[in-house]
Enzyme design. Structure first.
Site, PDB file in Angstrom:
ATOM      1  N   ARG A   1       2.163  -9.875  -7.086  1.00  0.00           N
ATOM      2  CA  ARG A   1       2.986 -10.791  -6.303  1.00  0.00           C
ATOM      3  C   ARG A   1       2.234 -12.078  -5.984  1.00  0.00           C
ATOM      4  O   ARG A   1       1.049 -12.050  -5.691  1.00  0.00           O
ATOM      5  CB  ARG A   1       3.411 -10.101  -4.997  1.00  0.00           C
TER       6      ARG A   1
ATOM      7  N   LYS B   1       4.546   0.712   3.665  1.00  0.00           N
ATOM      8  CA  LYS B   1       5.999   0.964   3.779  1.00  0.00           C
ATOM      9  C   LYS B   1       6.619   1.250   2.408  1.00  0.00           C
ATOM     10  O   LYS B   1       7.331   2.227   2.228  1.00  0.00           O
ATOM     11  CB  LYS B   1       6.708  -0.261   4.404  1.00  0.00           C
TER      12      LYS B   1
ATOM     13  N   ARG C   1      -3.281  -4.785  -4.928  1.00  0.00           N
ATOM     14  CA  ARG C   1      -2.003  -4.166  -5.316  1.00  0.00           C
ATOM     15  C   ARG C   1      -1.480  -4.708  -6.646  1.00  0.00           C
ATOM     16  O   ARG C   1      -1.555  -5.891  -6.923  1.00  0.00           O
ATOM     17  CB  ARG C   1      -0.964  -4.447  -4.223  1.00  0.00           C
TER      18      ARG C   1
ATOM     19  N   ARG D   1      13.176  -7.567  10.766  1.00  0.00           N
ATOM     20  CA  ARG D   1      11.884  -8.210  11.003  1.00  0.00           C
ATOM     21  C   ARG D   1      11.922  -9.139  12.206  1.00  0.00           C
ATOM     22  O   ARG D   1      10.902  -9.743  12.541  1.00  0.00           O
ATOM     23  CB  ARG D   1      11.515  -9.050   9.784  1.00  0.00           C
TER      24      ARG D   1
END
Ligand code: AP5
Length: 216
Positions: A161, A13, A127, A88
């Site tokens: 993260r 996304k 990531r 969500r």
């Protein structure tokens, strides 16, 4: 045009929203990024959200709705927005309908990014993000052109993260299945839902989304 990108953690996304913003002038509204900025600034919202996010659970609807309502009302959102990470839950989807109705705006498309769950943990743990401009990268699927240097701003600092690990991913996936997946029939029934193959290469996913937008 106003759209939602809908899909599980790691579906792509944010990757696609960043490119749509850069190439089509739409505005990326990422609730995850907004929350991470709140955590970094130490605001009241950030204090409330920090532990919840690190566990991979969902931040309460009451906090999320206020956050997105303020953002959608800002002038830059008038040129078209991409909701990335919101709604969500069904309560968030209903609140979105209400706020768009009141503002005289409409939702043009909801794009479901269909992915094979087995691939998502690899995407998440690989990531990393430019600490300065926020451009997203991946150790295997999207390395910077020059190792250790951001393609966009030249920074040499990157971040990862705290919730990007295999353990937290289980909770994030469970939250997606229980609370977010039911939004697919919600939007399907309204005729705005379209699907793209989120397992395709990033350029191909972008091509499919662009096709949906030009046909809308
Ligand atoms: P959020 O930041 O929204 O995280 P998420 O939904 O889990 O999604 P991700 O950002 O992890 O994945 P993505 O789909 O954007 O994938 P990306 O493009 O980066 O939310 C974080 C937390 O905040 C939540 O857990 C919750 O606590 C809270 N929160 C946020 N919004 C909320 C809300 N509305 N209500 C309540 N709580 C909320 O891609 C992943 C990696 O894969 C990248 O490295 C990328 O390079 C790579 N990749 C992307 N596409 C491809 C491809 N096609 N092929 C190969 N690799 C690819």
């Amino acid at each position: 045009m106003n759209i939602i990108l809908l899909g599980p953690p790691g579906a792509g996304k944010g990757t696609q929203a960043q490119r749509l913003q850069a190439e089509k002038g739409m505005v990326q509204l990422s609730t995850g990024d907004m929350l991470r900025a709140a955590v970094a600034s130490g605001s009241e919202l950030g204090k409330k959200a920090k532990d919840i996010m690190e566990k991979g659970e969902l931040v309460p609807d009451s906090l999320m709705v206020g956050l997105i309502q303020d953002r959608i009302a800002q002038p830059d959102a008038a040129k078209g927005f991409i909701l990335d990470g919101f709604p969500r839950t069904e309560a968030q989807a209903k609140a979105l309908d209400e706020m768009l109705g009141k503002a005289g705006k409409k939702l043009d498309r909801v794009v479901e990014m269909e992915v094979d769950e087995k691939a998502l943990t690899e995407r998440i743990v690989g990531r990393f993000t430019c600490a300065k401009c926020g451009t997203g990268y991946h150790e295997k699927f999207k390395r910077p052109k020059v190792d250790g240097v951001c393609d966009v701003c030249g920074s040499k600092e990157f971040t990862r993260r705290k919730d990007d690990n295999a353990e937290t991913m289980k909770t994030r996936m469970a939250a997606y299945r229980a609370q977010t997946e039911p939004l697919l029939p919600y939007y399907g029934a309204r005729g705005v839902l379209r699907k793209v193959d989120g397992m395709a290469a990033m350029d191909e996913v972008y091509r499919q989304i662009s096709g949906i937008l030009s046909g809308a």
